[in-house]
Write an enzyme that holds these catalytic residues in place. Structure first.
Site, PDB file in Angstrom:
ATOM      1  N   ARG A  74       0.848  -1.186   0.000  1.00  0.00           N
ATOM      2  CA  ARG A  74       0.000   0.000   0.000  1.00  0.00           C
ATOM      3  C   ARG A  74       0.889   1.243   0.000  1.00  0.00           C
ATOM      4  O   ARG A  74       1.748   1.384   0.864  1.00  0.00           O
ATOM      5  CB  ARG A  74      -0.913  -0.002   1.229  1.00  0.00           C
ATOM      6  CG  ARG A  74      -1.708   1.273   1.389  1.00  0.00           C
ATOM      7  CD  ARG A  74      -2.717   1.227   2.547  1.00  0.00           C
ATOM      8  NE  ARG A  74      -3.405   2.500   2.651  1.00  0.00           N
ATOM      9  CZ  ARG A  74      -3.315   3.323   3.705  1.00  0.00           C
ATOM     10  NH1 ARG A  74      -2.623   2.979   4.762  1.00  0.00           N
ATOM     11  NH2 ARG A  74      -3.955   4.475   3.700  1.00  0.00           N
ATOM     12  N   HIS A 118      -2.945  10.974   1.128  1.00  0.00           N
ATOM     13  CA  HIS A 118      -2.366  10.715   2.447  1.00  0.00           C
ATOM     14  C   HIS A 118      -1.733  12.018   2.942  1.00  0.00           C
ATOM     15  O   HIS A 118      -0.535  12.101   3.183  1.00  0.00           O
ATOM     16  CB  HIS A 118      -1.364   9.561   2.378  1.00  0.00           C
ATOM     17  CG  HIS A 118      -1.110   8.885   3.701  1.00  0.00           C
ATOM     18  ND1 HIS A 118      -1.252   7.522   3.899  1.00  0.00           N
ATOM     19  CD2 HIS A 118      -0.711   9.377   4.892  1.00  0.00           C
ATOM     20  CE1 HIS A 118      -0.955   7.221   5.149  1.00  0.00           C
ATOM     21  NE2 HIS A 118      -0.613   8.328   5.780  1.00  0.00           N
ATOM     22  N   GLU A 163      -7.462   8.252   6.592  1.00  0.00           N
ATOM     23  CA  GLU A 163      -7.741   8.831   7.906  1.00  0.00           C
ATOM     24  C   GLU A 163      -8.243  10.269   7.885  1.00  0.00           C
ATOM     25  O   GLU A 163      -7.552  11.187   8.347  1.00  0.00           O
ATOM     26  CB  GLU A 163      -6.489   8.761   8.785  1.00  0.00           C
ATOM     27  CG  GLU A 163      -5.964   7.358   8.989  1.00  0.00           C
ATOM     28  CD  GLU A 163      -4.798   7.308   9.978  1.00  0.00           C
ATOM     29  OE1 GLU A 163      -4.233   8.367  10.303  1.00  0.00           O
ATOM     30  OE2 GLU A 163      -4.459   6.212  10.426  1.00  0.00           O
ATOM     31  N   ASN A 291      -7.357   1.483   9.849  1.00  0.00           N
ATOM     32  CA  ASN A 291      -6.050   1.640  10.477  1.00  0.00           C
ATOM     33  C   ASN A 291      -6.266   1.525  11.981  1.00  0.00           C
ATOM     34  O   ASN A 291      -7.074   2.265  12.551  1.00  0.00           O
ATOM     35  CB  ASN A 291      -5.430   3.001  10.162  1.00  0.00           C
ATOM     36  CG  ASN A 291      -5.032   3.125   8.701  1.00  0.00           C
ATOM     37  OD1 ASN A 291      -5.137   2.161   7.927  1.00  0.00           O
ATOM     38  ND2 ASN A 291      -4.572   4.293   8.313  1.00  0.00           N
ATOM     39  N   TYR A 293      -4.439   1.469  15.745  1.00  0.00           N
ATOM     40  CA  TYR A 293      -3.244   1.654  16.571  1.00  0.00           C
ATOM     41  C   TYR A 293      -3.507   1.496  18.057  1.00  0.00           C
ATOM     42  O   TYR A 293      -2.645   1.060  18.799  1.00  0.00           O
ATOM     43  CB  TYR A 293      -2.607   3.023  16.300  1.00  0.00           C
ATOM     44  CG  TYR A 293      -1.922   3.061  14.949  1.00  0.00           C
ATOM     45  CD1 TYR A 293      -0.637   2.558  14.793  1.00  0.00           C
ATOM     46  CD2 TYR A 293      -2.578   3.545  13.827  1.00  0.00           C
ATOM     47  CE1 TYR A 293      -0.010   2.553  13.551  1.00  0.00           C
ATOM     48  CE2 TYR A 293      -1.959   3.548  12.579  1.00  0.00           C
ATOM     49  CZ  TYR A 293      -0.674   3.043  12.453  1.00  0.00           C
ATOM     50  OH  TYR A 293      -0.061   3.023  11.225  1.00  0.00           O
ATOM     51  N   GLU A 362      -3.449  -0.353   8.013  1.00  0.00           N
ATOM     52  CA  GLU A 362      -2.252  -0.010   8.797  1.00  0.00           C
ATOM     53  C   GLU A 362      -2.370  -0.596  10.188  1.00  0.00           C
ATOM     54  O   GLU A 362      -3.422  -0.527  10.825  1.00  0.00           O
ATOM     55  CB  GLU A 362      -2.093   1.515   8.995  1.00  0.00           C
ATOM     56  CG  GLU A 362      -1.626   2.273   7.795  1.00  0.00           C
ATOM     57  CD  GLU A 362      -1.470   3.767   8.076  1.00  0.00           C
ATOM     58  OE1 GLU A 362      -1.161   4.151   9.230  1.00  0.00           O
ATOM     59  OE2 GLU A 362      -1.674   4.537   7.126  1.00  0.00           O
TER      60      GLU A 362
HETATM   61  C1  PNW Z   1      -1.247   7.019  10.888  1.00  0.00           C
HETATM   62  N1  PNW Z   1      -4.450   8.355  16.182  1.00  0.00           N
HETATM   63  O1  PNW Z   1      -1.397   8.176  11.646  1.00  0.00           O
HETATM   64  C2  PNW Z   1      -0.870   7.456   9.500  1.00  0.00           C
HETATM   65  O2  PNW Z   1      -1.724   6.969   8.505  1.00  0.00           O
HETATM   66  C3  PNW Z   1       0.562   7.178   9.155  1.00  0.00           C
HETATM   67  O3  PNW Z   1       0.962   8.019   8.121  1.00  0.00           O
HETATM   68  C4  PNW Z   1       1.417   7.309  10.386  1.00  0.00           C
HETATM   69  O4  PNW Z   1       2.780   7.262  10.115  1.00  0.00           O
HETATM   70  C5  PNW Z   1       1.009   6.186  11.332  1.00  0.00           C
HETATM   71  O5  PNW Z   1      -0.373   6.189  11.569  1.00  0.00           O
HETATM   72  C6  PNW Z   1       1.748   6.222  12.651  1.00  0.00           C
HETATM   73  O6  PNW Z   1       1.467   7.384  13.341  1.00  0.00           O
HETATM   74  C7  PNW Z   1      -2.121   8.172  12.793  1.00  0.00           C
HETATM   75  O7  PNW Z   1      -4.515   9.418  16.792  1.00  0.00           O
HETATM   76  C8  PNW Z   1      -2.063   9.270  13.602  1.00  0.00           C
HETATM   77  O8  PNW Z   1      -5.092   7.364  16.569  1.00  0.00           O
HETATM   78  C9  PNW Z   1      -2.842   9.349  14.738  1.00  0.00           C
HETATM   79  C10 PNW Z   1      -3.657   8.283  15.061  1.00  0.00           C
HETATM   80  C11 PNW Z   1      -3.702   7.170  14.275  1.00  0.00           C
HETATM   81  C12 PNW Z   1      -2.935   7.126  13.155  1.00  0.00           C
END
Ligand code: PNW
Length: 457
Positions: A74, A118, A163, A291, A293, A362
């Site tokens: 991706r 992005h 996002e 995505n 996290y 992601e």
């Molecule tokens: C993503 N949150 O950013 C992005 O898609 C990527 O480009 C980035 O490098 C990666 O995650 C790591 O940070 C995020 O607040 C930023 O939950 C913030 C959040 C999630 C994803």
């Protein structure tokens, strides 16, 4: 216990984070060039001017992908490479880079998954209001049509936006990402115009009528209340409304959540939402990218000065704050590690919104990686992180989620936005002195998972 036949194991990157070559082949400036070159915005003044130099090392990076055995990759297209001023005819040299990249993927039997946006908005469009302007949604659809015309024969998976929550709230609400505005009304308007841009781009791509699969990627996080207190439960509901439902509801139900509109009643009159917009935004998509996290554990704001929470754990104007649940590990980003949240959010999409094909577009973690005296990067914490999250994905499949693939963030260490190069998410280490690539232990472990198709051993 195995993953489905044909499961797309992959890795992800984004243009501004890896490409570099910021002034080559006619690329115009984006809001991230402006932001990163503004003192005080990015850690240590890092910029994406050179980044991983992927633009010049694309062959080497393709070989790395093949070595890991990736089934999918991706990446995102830099809008300012295709339209340096954000409008008008395509800059062919900009498109050529992605033609070469896609051809290289096809030669290696790696499925390309292309993200159109992005976060690198052409600066010229920001100068005319950026995502707070309806014009930007229209420009985005024109840009999408240009890229689609060039690559629709060779790319089957298309993602309009990455996002929209982060683009709108971190960029226009909290001011920690480009373009750096701190204004909730702007973030709401940016949210709507991003979603509208998604809709218009989808219409433009669909009109050329081929069998490609078109979707959008959201960052989704389960939201949990820090205690059984009513005030905390209410605060958690506000965060869920802002972070998840503000995007899921329009896309799948064609409406913004009532409680969210109510909450922002004094912030915005929502006059940017026009007749018919929501119907267009709710047009069916072929898949959803998720995505994942972290989970958010929320309590009602105690007041008495905002704490400096890690980026990604701050919310504005919600009367809510994030707490770290007891006994939970954190990554180098300061983000809590909660793999079960991935199962939970995937099941929620299926049960509350739609049972549709889903990709984890992601997931990954930042660690303070270093090269040891033997020249190796022993990132066992990343291996555990990924193994636990792969298992959580497997649990979602067992509960009926139609999960089709999983893109690890990231293939390479790269420019981690406001954190610059200080946070490493890669399967492959990048030495920023020489730009040499060193596959980490996690890359070898992942190669084995892909080869075997299961997590045993
Ligand atoms: C993503 N949150 O950013 C992005 O898609 C990527 O480009 C980035 O490098 C990666 O995650 C790591 O940070 C995020 O607040 C930023 O939950 C913030 C959040 C999630 C994803």
């Amino acid at each position: 216990m195995s993953f489905p036949e044909g499961f797309l194991w992959g890795a992800a990157t984004a243009a501004y984070q890896v490409e570099g070559a910021a002034n080559e082949d006619g690329r115009g400036p984006s809001i991230w060039d402006t932001f990163s070159h503004t003192p005080g915005r990015v850690y240590r003044g890092d910029t994406g001017d050179v980044a991983c130099d992927h633009y010049h090392r694309v062959e080497e990076d393709l070989d790395l992908m093949a070595e890991i055995g990736l089934k999918a990759y991706r990446f995102s297209v830099a809008w300012p490479r295709v339209q340096p001023e954000g409008s008008g005819p395509a800059n062919q040299k900009g498109l050529d880079f992605y033609r070469r990249l896609v051809a290289g993927l096809r030669e290696r039997s790696i499925e390309p998954m292309l993200t159109l946006y992005h976060w690198d908005l052409p600066q010229a469009l920001e100068d005319r209001g950026g995502w707070t302007s309806r014009q930007t949604s229209e420009r985005f659809a024109e840009y999408a049509a240009l890229v689609y015309e060039a690559l629709s024969d060779s790319v089957s998976y298309w993602i309009t936006l990455n996002e929209p929550w982060v683009a709108a709230w971190m960029g226009y609400g909290l001011g920690v990402h480009a373009p750096g505005h701190r204004n909730s009304e702007k973030a709401l308007s940016a949210t709507h115009h991003l979603l509208l841009g998604h809709a218009l781009a989808l219409e433009a791509m669909r009109s050329s009528g081929n069998g490609n699969r078109l979707g959008v990627t959201l960052n989704l996080s389960p939201v949990r209340a820090a205690s059984a207190e009513t005030a905390d439960a209410e605060a958690a509901r506000r965060v869920d409304g802002n972070a998840n439902r503000l995007y899921l509801d329009p896309l799948f139900r064609g409406s913004y959540p009532q409680d969210v509109l109510e909450h922002y009643r004094n912030t915005s009159d929502f006059s940017f939402v026009r007749e018919g917009d929501l119907q267009r935004i709710a047009a069916p998509i072929d898949f959803l990218g998720v995505n994942y996290y972290m989970c958010h554990t929320i309590r009602a704001e105690a007041g008495g000065g905002a704490r400096e929470l890690p980026i990604g754990m701050r919310f504005s104007d919600l009367g809510a704050e994030t707490v770290l649940p007891e006994g939970v590990r954190t990554t180098a980003m300061g983000w809590p590690v909660e793999p079960d949240g991935l199962t939970e959010i995937l099941v929620r999409v299926k049960e509350e919104y739609r049972d549709l094909p889903v990709f984890v577009t992601e997931n990954g973690c930042a660690i303070y990686d270093y090269v040891d005296p033997e020249g190796e990067v022993n990132d066992f914490e990343r291996v555990s992180y990924l193994r636990e999250h792969f298992r959580a994905a497997q649990a979602a499949i067992e509960r009926g989620v139609d999960l089709r693939g999983y893109m690890v963030w990231s293939l390479l260490d790269n420019f981690e936005w406001a954190e610059g190069y200080s946070k490493r998410f890669g399967l492959v280490f990048v030495d920023y002195g020489t730009r040499r690539r060193i596959p980490k232990d996690s890359a070898r472990w992942y190669a084995e998972v892909i080869r075997r198709g299961d997590l045993e051993g």
